[in-house]
Design a protein around this motif. Structure first.
Motif, PDB file in Angstrom:
ATOM      1  N   ALA A  45     -18.942 -23.389  22.604  1.00  0.00           N
ATOM      2  CA  ALA A  45     -18.443 -21.977  22.300  1.00  0.00           C
ATOM      3  C   ALA A  45     -19.366 -21.276  21.315  1.00  0.00           C
ATOM      4  CB  ALA A  45     -17.124 -22.087  21.714  1.00  0.00           C
ATOM      5  N   GLY A  46     -19.680 -20.110  21.141  1.00  0.00           N
ATOM      6  CA  GLY A  46     -20.450 -19.407  20.484  1.00  0.00           C
ATOM      7  C   GLY A  46     -19.426 -18.169  19.948  1.00  0.00           C
ATOM      8  N   THR A  47     -19.994 -17.435  19.025  1.00  0.00           N
ATOM      9  CA  THR A  47     -19.246 -16.298  18.651  1.00  0.00           C
ATOM     10  C   THR A  47     -19.944 -14.969  19.120  1.00  0.00           C
ATOM     11  OG1 THR A  47     -18.446 -17.556  17.003  1.00  0.00           O
ATOM     12  CG2 THR A  47     -18.104 -15.214  16.584  1.00  0.00           C
ATOM     13  N   ILE A  89     -15.422 -12.711  18.007  1.00  0.00           N
ATOM     14  CA  ILE A  89     -14.544 -13.302  19.250  1.00  0.00           C
ATOM     15  C   ILE A  89     -15.317 -14.565  19.712  1.00  0.00           C
ATOM     16  CG2 ILE A  89     -13.735 -13.184  21.801  1.00  0.00           C
ATOM     17  CD1 ILE A  89     -13.913  -9.765  21.168  1.00  0.00           C
ATOM     18  N   ALA A  90     -14.506 -15.784  19.818  1.00  0.00           N
ATOM     19  CA  ALA A  90     -15.136 -17.158  20.104  1.00  0.00           C
ATOM     20  C   ALA A  90     -15.038 -17.346  21.660  1.00  0.00           C
ATOM     21  CB  ALA A  90     -14.472 -18.149  19.457  1.00  0.00           C
ATOM     22  N   VAL A  91     -16.126 -17.345  22.552  1.00  0.00           N
ATOM     23  CA  VAL A  91     -16.438 -17.337  23.763  1.00  0.00           C
ATOM     24  C   VAL A  91     -17.211 -18.451  24.098  1.00  0.00           C
ATOM     25  CG1 VAL A  91     -15.830 -15.039  24.339  1.00  0.00           C
ATOM     26  CG2 VAL A  91     -18.025 -15.526  23.945  1.00  0.00           C
ATOM     27  N   PRO A  92     -17.155 -18.834  25.606  1.00  0.00           N
ATOM     28  CA  PRO A  92     -18.070 -20.077  25.833  1.00  0.00           C
ATOM     29  C   PRO A  92     -19.453 -19.590  25.927  1.00  0.00           C
ATOM     30  CG  PRO A  92     -16.020 -20.118  27.190  1.00  0.00           C
ATOM     31  CD  PRO A  92     -16.145 -18.911  26.262  1.00  0.00           C
ATOM     32  N   GLY A  93     -20.492 -20.127  25.803  1.00  0.00           N
ATOM     33  CA  GLY A  93     -21.906 -19.587  25.814  1.00  0.00           C
ATOM     34  C   GLY A  93     -22.114 -19.129  27.354  1.00  0.00           C
ATOM     35  N   GLY A  94     -22.528 -17.893  27.455  1.00  0.00           N
ATOM     36  CA  GLY A  94     -23.087 -17.488  28.752  1.00  0.00           C
ATOM     37  C   GLY A  94     -23.281 -15.999  28.616  1.00  0.00           C
ATOM     38  N   ASP A  95     -23.444 -15.155  29.608  1.00  0.00           N
ATOM     39  CA  ASP A  95     -23.703 -13.863  29.769  1.00  0.00           C
ATOM     40  C   ASP A  95     -22.384 -13.015  30.172  1.00  0.00           C
ATOM     41  OD1 ASP A  95     -26.472 -14.173  29.282  1.00  0.00           O
ATOM     42  OD2 ASP A  95     -26.693 -14.571  31.752  1.00  0.00           O
ATOM     43  N   TYR A  96     -22.442 -12.035  29.379  1.00  0.00           N
ATOM     44  CA  TYR A  96     -21.264 -11.183  29.530  1.00  0.00           C
ATOM     45  C   TYR A  96     -21.431  -9.617  29.447  1.00  0.00           C
ATOM     46  CZ  TYR A  96     -18.680 -15.331  27.834  1.00  0.00           C
ATOM     47  OH  TYR A  96     -18.234 -16.511  27.739  1.00  0.00           O
ATOM     48  N   PHE A  97     -20.564  -8.799  29.832  1.00  0.00           N
ATOM     49  CA  PHE A  97     -20.549  -7.568  29.806  1.00  0.00           C
ATOM     50  C   PHE A  97     -19.472  -6.844  28.956  1.00  0.00           C
ATOM     51  CE2 PHE A  97     -19.327  -3.459  31.751  1.00  0.00           C
ATOM     52  CZ  PHE A  97     -20.373  -2.722  31.992  1.00  0.00           C
ATOM     53  N   GLY A  98     -19.630  -6.029  27.968  1.00  0.00           N
ATOM     54  CA  GLY A  98     -18.655  -5.414  27.225  1.00  0.00           C
ATOM     55  C   GLY A  98     -18.570  -3.908  27.499  1.00  0.00           C
ATOM     56  N   ALA A  99     -17.294  -3.486  27.397  1.00  0.00           N
ATOM     57  CA  ALA A  99     -17.169  -2.007  27.870  1.00  0.00           C
ATOM     58  C   ALA A  99     -16.191  -1.481  26.780  1.00  0.00           C
ATOM     59  CB  ALA A  99     -16.534  -1.617  29.061  1.00  0.00           C
ATOM     60  N   ALA A 100     -16.440  -0.161  26.204  1.00  0.00           N
ATOM     61  CA  ALA A 100     -15.456   0.425  25.203  1.00  0.00           C
ATOM     62  C   ALA A 100     -14.996   1.674  25.413  1.00  0.00           C
ATOM     63  CB  ALA A 100     -16.180   0.275  23.966  1.00  0.00           C
ATOM     64  N   MET A 101     -13.687   1.990  25.262  1.00  0.00           N
ATOM     65  CA  MET A 101     -13.294   3.369  25.365  1.00  0.00           C
ATOM     66  C   MET A 101     -12.737   4.128  24.036  1.00  0.00           C
ATOM     67  SD  MET A 101     -11.420   3.012  29.061  1.00  0.00           S
ATOM     68  CE  MET A 101      -9.941   3.910  28.204  1.00  0.00           C
ATOM     69  N   LEU A 118     -24.443  -8.527  27.079  1.00  0.00           N
ATOM     70  CA  LEU A 118     -24.776  -9.754  25.929  1.00  0.00           C
ATOM     71  C   LEU A 118     -24.828 -10.958  26.190  1.00  0.00           C
ATOM     72  CD1 LEU A 118     -21.614 -10.306  24.015  1.00  0.00           C
ATOM     73  CD2 LEU A 118     -21.589  -8.377  25.487  1.00  0.00           C
ATOM     74  N   THR A 119     -25.460 -12.061  25.647  1.00  0.00           N
ATOM     75  CA  THR A 119     -25.783 -13.252  25.965  1.00  0.00           C
ATOM     76  C   THR A 119     -25.025 -13.750  24.795  1.00  0.00           C
ATOM     77  OG1 THR A 119     -27.707 -12.749  27.104  1.00  0.00           O
ATOM     78  CG2 THR A 119     -27.315 -15.108  26.233  1.00  0.00           C
ATOM     79  N   VAL A 120     -24.314 -14.871  24.840  1.00  0.00           N
ATOM     80  CA  VAL A 120     -23.650 -15.651  23.743  1.00  0.00           C
ATOM     81  C   VAL A 120     -24.073 -16.956  23.697  1.00  0.00           C
ATOM     82  CG1 VAL A 120     -21.673 -16.447  22.647  1.00  0.00           C
ATOM     83  CG2 VAL A 120     -21.469 -14.299  23.952  1.00  0.00           C
ATOM     84  N   ALA A 121     -24.962 -17.157  22.842  1.00  0.00           N
ATOM     85  CA  ALA A 121     -25.525 -18.483  22.778  1.00  0.00           C
ATOM     86  C   ALA A 121     -24.616 -19.690  22.107  1.00  0.00           C
ATOM     87  CB  ALA A 121     -26.816 -18.395  21.808  1.00  0.00           C
ATOM     88  N   ALA A 122     -24.676 -20.860  22.597  1.00  0.00           N
ATOM     89  CA  ALA A 122     -23.748 -21.771  22.187  1.00  0.00           C
ATOM     90  C   ALA A 122     -24.053 -22.221  20.825  1.00  0.00           C
ATOM     91  CB  ALA A 122     -23.813 -23.064  22.950  1.00  0.00           C
ATOM     92  N   HIS A 123     -22.795 -22.351  20.045  1.00  0.00           N
ATOM     93  CA  HIS A 123     -22.766 -22.529  18.665  1.00  0.00           C
ATOM     94  C   HIS A 123     -23.686 -21.702  17.633  1.00  0.00           C
ATOM     95  CE1 HIS A 123     -21.616 -26.624  19.699  1.00  0.00           C
ATOM     96  NE2 HIS A 123     -22.583 -26.699  20.350  1.00  0.00           N
ATOM     97  N   ARG A 124     -23.707 -20.422  18.264  1.00  0.00           N
ATOM     98  CA  ARG A 124     -24.446 -19.490  17.445  1.00  0.00           C
ATOM     99  C   ARG A 124     -23.466 -18.071  17.285  1.00  0.00           C
ATOM    100  NH1 ARG A 124     -30.548 -20.170  17.948  1.00  0.00           N
ATOM    101  NH2 ARG A 124     -30.529 -22.303  17.455  1.00  0.00           N
ATOM    102  N   THR A 125     -23.727 -17.110  16.617  1.00  0.00           N
ATOM    103  CA  THR A 125     -23.178 -15.878  16.576  1.00  0.00           C
ATOM    104  C   THR A 125     -24.097 -14.839  17.139  1.00  0.00           C
ATOM    105  OG1 THR A 125     -21.823 -16.448  14.537  1.00  0.00           O
ATOM    106  CG2 THR A 125     -22.265 -14.077  14.976  1.00  0.00           C
ATOM    107  N   SER A 126     -23.632 -14.298  18.153  1.00  0.00           N
ATOM    108  CA  SER A 126     -24.530 -13.214  18.825  1.00  0.00           C
ATOM    109  C   SER A 126     -23.858 -11.893  18.591  1.00  0.00           C
ATOM    110  CB  SER A 126     -24.425 -13.381  20.216  1.00  0.00           C
ATOM    111  OG  SER A 126     -24.808 -14.614  20.662  1.00  0.00           O
ATOM    112  N   PRO A 127     -24.656 -10.745  17.803  1.00  0.00           N
ATOM    113  CA  PRO A 127     -24.378  -9.475  17.526  1.00  0.00           C
ATOM    114  C   PRO A 127     -24.297  -8.776  18.685  1.00  0.00           C
ATOM    115  CG  PRO A 127     -26.464  -9.894  16.824  1.00  0.00           C
ATOM    116  CD  PRO A 127     -26.174 -11.131  17.286  1.00  0.00           C
TER     117      PRO A 127
END
Length: 156
Positions: A45-47, A89-101, A118-127
């Motif tokens: 997991a990463g954050t 948000i804690a999520v498994p490492g990987g590539d994601y898509f975020g959308a906001a309204m 966004l890309t979430v790195a394992a054991h890291r915080t990704s802004p």
């Protein structure tokens, strides 16, 4: 239908099913405990720290409906936040898509819409910063932001 349209349509369908009122209430009443990703992680997991910015933000606490999807997934998780605040948000490492309204619950208007990869790195915080821009009628039509009876879900 491209990835952006699919993710935002999925978010809009969730908002249409009475989710909007519950998410707005939760955003304005305070945040729930930090959510965990809904599936067991395959990778460590990463954050991710997601912030939504809007160029013409309303005064006060403006609610935002935020969704996060893994790349290639047809489902996601919806979160409610306040404009300008950061969701961690804690999520498994990987590539994601975020959308906001960005919504105004009193006038039931959509003030902004935006998305970001966004890309979430394992054991890291990704802004991640999601810039929300004022929506246009063609964008709303393309995303299918309508109720079951065909009336618009939001006013512009």
């Amino acid at each position: 239908m491209d990835t952006h349209t699919g993710a935002l349509t999925w978010l809009a369908q969730g908002a249409a099913s009475n989710l909007l009122d519950r998410l707005v209430d939760r955003a304005l009443d305070g945040s729930p405990p930090t959510p965990a990703w809904p599936r067991p992680p395959k990778t460590a997991a990463g954050t991710v720290e997601i912030t939504v910015r809007h160029h013409a933000a309303a005064k006060g606490r403006t609610p935002v409906i935020l969704t996060l999807q893994e790349n290639g997934s047809r489902t996601g998780t919806v979160f409610s936040v306040v404009l300008g605040n950061t969701a961690r948000i804690a999520v498994p490492g990987g590539d994601y898509f975020g959308a906001a309204m960005v919504v105004d619950p009193r006038r039931r208007t959509l003030q902004g819409i935006g998305w970001s990869r966004l890309t979430v790195a394992a054991h890291r915080t990704s802004p991640c910063l999601i810039p929300a821009n004022r929506p246009t009628a063609p964008v709303l039509l393309q995303l299918g932001l309508r109720k079951a009876d065909g009336t618009p879900l939001f006013r512009l």
